[in-house]
Write a protein that holds these residues in place. Structure first.
Motif, PDB file in Angstrom:
ATOM      1  N   GLY A 177       0.794  -1.223   0.000  1.00 53.64           N
ATOM      2  CA  GLY A 177       0.000   0.000   0.000  1.00 53.64           C
ATOM      3  C   GLY A 177       0.821   1.265   0.000  1.00 53.64           C
ATOM      4  O   GLY A 177       0.255   2.353  -0.085  1.00 53.64           O
ATOM      5  N   HIS A 178       2.148   1.143   0.073  1.00 57.19           N
ATOM      6  CA  HIS A 178       3.000   2.332   0.062  1.00 57.19           C
ATOM      7  C   HIS A 178       2.865   3.046  -1.278  1.00 57.19           C
ATOM      8  O   HIS A 178       2.713   2.424  -2.334  1.00 57.19           O
ATOM      9  CB  HIS A 178       4.451   1.929   0.304  1.00 57.19           C
ATOM     10  CG  HIS A 178       5.371   3.073   0.596  1.00 57.19           C
ATOM     11  ND1 HIS A 178       5.910   3.858  -0.401  1.00 57.19           N
ATOM     12  CD2 HIS A 178       5.819   3.579   1.767  1.00 57.19           C
ATOM     13  CE1 HIS A 178       6.671   4.788   0.146  1.00 57.19           C
ATOM     14  NE2 HIS A 178       6.647   4.648   1.464  1.00 57.19           N
ATOM     15  N   HIS A 179       2.970   4.400  -1.240  1.00 57.91           N
ATOM     16  CA  HIS A 179       2.701   5.185  -2.440  1.00 57.91           C
ATOM     17  C   HIS A 179       3.736   4.978  -3.535  1.00 57.91           C
ATOM     18  O   HIS A 179       3.477   5.299  -4.695  1.00 57.91           O
ATOM     19  CB  HIS A 179       2.616   6.672  -2.079  1.00 57.91           C
ATOM     20  CG  HIS A 179       3.907   7.267  -1.615  1.00 57.91           C
ATOM     21  ND1 HIS A 179       4.404   7.047  -0.350  1.00 57.91           N
ATOM     22  CD2 HIS A 179       4.801   8.058  -2.248  1.00 57.91           C
ATOM     23  CE1 HIS A 179       5.547   7.690  -0.216  1.00 57.91           C
ATOM     24  NE2 HIS A 179       5.819   8.316  -1.352  1.00 57.91           N
TER      25      HIS A 179
ATOM     26  N   SER B 251      -0.607   0.182  -6.465  1.00 53.95           N
ATOM     27  CA  SER B 251      -1.740   0.231  -5.538  1.00 53.95           C
ATOM     28  C   SER B 251      -2.094  -1.178  -5.062  1.00 53.95           C
ATOM     29  O   SER B 251      -1.797  -2.172  -5.736  1.00 53.95           O
ATOM     30  CB  SER B 251      -2.954   0.868  -6.215  1.00 53.95           C
ATOM     31  OG  SER B 251      -3.475  -0.003  -7.208  1.00 53.95           O
TER      32      SER B 251
ATOM     33  N   ASP C  92      -9.258   1.600  -3.125  1.00 55.80           N
ATOM     34  CA  ASP C  92      -8.115   2.304  -3.696  1.00 55.80           C
ATOM     35  C   ASP C  92      -8.478   3.688  -4.214  1.00 55.80           C
ATOM     36  O   ASP C  92      -7.710   4.647  -4.073  1.00 55.80           O
ATOM     37  CB  ASP C  92      -7.496   1.483  -4.829  1.00 55.80           C
ATOM     38  CG  ASP C  92      -6.669   0.322  -4.299  1.00 55.80           C
ATOM     39  OD1 ASP C  92      -6.614   0.151  -3.059  1.00 55.80           O
ATOM     40  OD2 ASP C  92      -6.084  -0.418  -5.112  1.00 55.80           O
TER      41      ASP C  92
ATOM     42  N   HIS D 215      -3.149   7.146  -2.905  1.00 57.91           N
ATOM     43  CA  HIS D 215      -2.090   6.706  -3.803  1.00 57.91           C
ATOM     44  C   HIS D 215      -2.008   7.671  -4.993  1.00 57.91           C
ATOM     45  O   HIS D 215      -3.026   8.029  -5.591  1.00 57.91           O
ATOM     46  CB  HIS D 215      -2.366   5.288  -4.309  1.00 57.91           C
ATOM     47  CG  HIS D 215      -1.182   4.624  -4.935  1.00 57.91           C
ATOM     48  ND1 HIS D 215      -0.730   4.944  -6.183  1.00 57.91           N
ATOM     49  CD2 HIS D 215      -0.341   3.662  -4.465  1.00 57.91           C
ATOM     50  CE1 HIS D 215       0.318   4.209  -6.481  1.00 57.91           C
ATOM     51  NE2 HIS D 215       0.591   3.424  -5.446  1.00 57.91           N
TER      52      HIS D 215
ATOM     53  N   ARG E  68      -3.767   6.377  -8.188  1.00 64.84           N
ATOM     54  CA  ARG E  68      -4.918   5.556  -7.812  1.00 64.84           C
ATOM     55  C   ARG E  68      -5.870   5.292  -8.980  1.00 64.84           C
ATOM     56  O   ARG E  68      -6.390   4.181  -9.120  1.00 64.84           O
ATOM     57  CB  ARG E  68      -5.674   6.209  -6.653  1.00 64.84           C
ATOM     58  CG  ARG E  68      -6.214   7.597  -6.958  1.00 64.84           C
ATOM     59  CD  ARG E  68      -6.694   8.316  -5.694  1.00 64.84           C
ATOM     60  NE  ARG E  68      -7.133   9.681  -6.011  1.00 64.84           N
ATOM     61  CZ  ARG E  68      -8.380  10.010  -6.254  1.00 64.84           C
ATOM     62  NH1 ARG E  68      -9.322   9.083  -6.224  1.00 64.84           N
ATOM     63  NH2 ARG E  68      -8.703  11.254  -6.533  1.00 64.84           N
TER      64      ARG E  68
ATOM     65  N   HIS F 174      -4.054   3.076 -11.791  1.00 65.20           N
ATOM     66  CA  HIS F 174      -3.851   1.727 -11.252  1.00 65.20           C
ATOM     67  C   HIS F 174      -5.183   1.006 -11.040  1.00 65.20           C
ATOM     68  O   HIS F 174      -5.264  -0.219 -11.195  1.00 65.20           O
ATOM     69  CB  HIS F 174      -3.060   1.798  -9.946  1.00 65.20           C
ATOM     70  CG  HIS F 174      -1.600   2.052 -10.155  1.00 65.20           C
ATOM     71  ND1 HIS F 174      -0.646   1.840  -9.173  1.00 65.20           N
ATOM     72  CD2 HIS F 174      -0.907   2.493 -11.234  1.00 65.20           C
ATOM     73  CE1 HIS F 174       0.550   2.158  -9.637  1.00 65.20           C
ATOM     74  NE2 HIS F 174       0.405   2.558 -10.889  1.00 65.20           N
TER      75      HIS F 174
END
Length: 590
Positions: free
Chosen positions: A186-188, A192, A231, A236, A239, A242
């Motif tokens: 989940g890290h930017h 995503s 999401d 993100h 987002r 993705h």
């Protein structure tokens, strides 16, 4: 009876001058021309290429944007219904917040029991259904940590090595790098959650790793489903793009399994996101659509570089291809009304050519097709949405990358299916002849496999493109084979051309193939089965003919290819069994 494109409406001038404000059809409004208001098809649309069948009048009080927003609302609501647990209706996915420096993320996953399966439109329920893989009952659950790096690497490489030829529009090397970064799920800076889960899911299927007790296809499928609607509301930076990619991968997954309900749903979600994000108007002179509630609170920011813009362009055309696949696979109506939705986005390129545009695709950029017949020049080329409308109007002057040619072939198949469904008789000879000529021109412009050398990715794309085009010819002429010898010959010749494509391709080197091939191969087999049934009416004498032997050999060739890919594609396995039963039925002694 719908008039030909080449026929004008005799009363168009008298109707047009007195038409009340706001009563014009959607096509004329978009093109900003006067409309005579004649129904079901106005005079302007009759005279325009490919627009007669899509001439529509808006419902009172509901604009196109409002209808789109309503569709998105319904999709979001349906997502919530599909992705809640069976028992308590609450999402059981827990994601680590990557920005607070906490502990590694984990996923709490419930494995539902999926029961729906393929049931082709208009057909009776199949005797053997396509089963979705599942490893636990609806009440079972597990806590799933993200796989170790070596497992992630194996799954990502299995996916990129087999799936990148269609359905994946992101830069493969950049995606792989970000997926393997040592940051939490989940890290930017990583993909995503839904997209990463979808890639793991496909990696399991393509690497035969579905039997792992923890990191298996079922678990990653549920992770994808439970993350897909979260999401878009997250932070993100990619987002939306993705999310579109994840929806595409989910829809392809359900197509591969033979699950049309879920597959069409996720395809429609991808279409809604792409249109609401304005991906159909990249480099367009038209103003982008206003932001849609809850999906894009602000418009798409401008692309930071040519590669990012290229990914958005390819994203849109990948959505187009997927939409048209479902039209062919299930007979569902297109979620993209091509002549009501202006499409100005240019035809796609390979991603590397957005960065270094140096004579891209020399083998594709000089098609050997002859000019269109003279009557094509009589068509009035539609104003807005020039990319698709110019192509359908006969101006095939650009867009010769593998992805562009695949996009065009899928559009031609969708148009052929839509036309044959709406006009089952000879009510629109001009439009029929136009589409027939366009198919012939496009087919002659395709390269042959030997021109591509040893590059496997364009070869795979070319095989699908050629087969899509032959299937379009079959579908266009299917309803005229009993009244036209020309249509009957083209119908059969196109089916035989599908066999030639198989014979000219070393399919033994491929472990995974685009799942749409199962439907396209079945389309060709239906032609052969029908011909064999006709010959069977001649009794024993008919079975001794050379034609009977040739048709049987064609069926054997296609069935052999379908069985070769049945192990990795349940939908191909299902249709292979259906074709085999039909083959056996026409082979029994009378």
């Amino acid at each position: 009876m719908t008039q030909s494109f080449l026929t004008s409406s005799p009363g168009s001038h008298s109707h047009r001058s007195n038409l009340p404000r706001g009563k014009a059809c959607m096509n004329c409004r978009r093109r900003k021309i006067k409309c005579d208001g004649k129904k079901p098809v106005c005079g302007q649309c009759i005279r325009s290429p490919g627009t007669a069948e899509d001439c529509e009048y808006p419902l009172e009080g509901r604009s196109r944007t409002q209808q789109l927003e309503e569709t998105i609302k319904k999709l979001q609501s349906r997502i919530g219904e599909l992705e809640t647990t069976v028992n308590d209706g609450q999402s059981s996915i827990f994601l680590h917040e990557p920005y607070d420096g906490g502990d590694p993320s984990f996923m709490a996953v419930e494995i539902p029991q999926f029961t729906e399966s393929w049931s082709p439109s208009g057909a009776t329920s199949p005797s053997s259904r396509v089963n979705t893989p599942t490893s636990a009952s609806s009440s079972s659950s597990l806590i799933l940590e993200e796989p170790p790096r070596d497992v992630i690497e194996r799954l990502v490489d299995a996916f990129l090595g087999n799936f990148s030829q269609v359905g994946f529009f992101l830069d493969s090397s950049a995606f792989r790098h970000s997926a393997l970064l040592p940051f939490p799920f989940g890290h930017h800076e990583r993909p995503s959650p839904a997209l990463l889960s979808a890639v793991y899911m496909w990696g399991c299927r393509l690497s035969r790793a579905s039997d792992h007790p923890v990191y298996n296809e079922d678990a990653f499928l549920v992770c994808t489903l439970q993350n897909i609607h979260q999401d878009l509301g997250g932070r993100h930076p990619h987002r939306v793009v993705h999310s579109i990619q994840a929806e595409i991968l989910l829809s392809f997954y359900y197509l591969n399994l033979g699950r049309p309900v879920e597959g069409i749903y996720h395809s429609s979600a991808a279409v809604s996101l792409a249109i609401s994000g304005g991906l159909h108007l990249i480099r367009s002179s038209q103003l982008p659509p206003p932001p849609c509630f809850g999906v894009l609170e602000t418009p798409f920011p401008p692309a930071t570089d040519s590669l990012e813009e290229g990914q958005r362009i390819n994203a849109f055309w990948t959505v187009v291809i997927l939409n048209n696949y479902w039209v062919a696979a299930h007979g569902s109506p297109s979620a993209i009304p091509y002549h009501d939705t202006p499409i100005d986005t240019p035809w796609p390129l390979d991603l590397e050519d957005y960065v270094s545009p140096v004579s891209a695709f020399p083998l594709y950029s000089t098609p050997n097709a002859p000019p269109m017949p003279d009557y094509q020049q009589l068509f009035e080329i539609v104003g807005g949405g020039s990319t698709v409308s110019n192509f359908l109007g006969g101006l095939n002057i650009d867009g010769f990358s593998p992805l562009a040619m695949l996009s065009k072939a899928s559009i031609l198949l969708e148009r052929a299916i839509t036309f044959s469904t709406r006009y089952s008789d000879h009510s629109d000879v001009g439009a029929f002849d136009s589409l027939d000529a366009l198919l012939e021109q496009f087919l002659l412009g395709l390269p042959i496999g030997i021109e591509l050398g040893g590059d496997e990715v364009p070869k795979r794309s070319l095989v699908v493109t050629q087969t899509l085009t032959q299937a379009a010819i079959i579908r266009l002429h299917a309803h005229r084979i009993h009244t036209s010898d020309v249509s009957r010959n083209k119908h059969l010749s196109a089916a035989k051309a599908v066999v030639h494509i198989i014979n000219d391709t070393d399919l033994s080197q491929w472990r995974h193939i685009d799942p749409i091939m199962g439907i396209l191969w079945t389309t060709a087999c239906e032609v052969f089965v029908a011909e064999l049934a006709r010959i069977q009416s001649f009794g024993v004498l008919g079975r001794l003919t050379r034609q009977h032997e040739e048709l049987s050999a064609c069926l054997d060739t296609v069935l052999s290819s379908m069985k070769a890919f049945s192990g990795t594609s349940p939908v191909i396995e299902y249709f292979a069994a259906r074709v085999e039963r039909a083959y056996e039925a026409v082979s029994r002694p009378v």
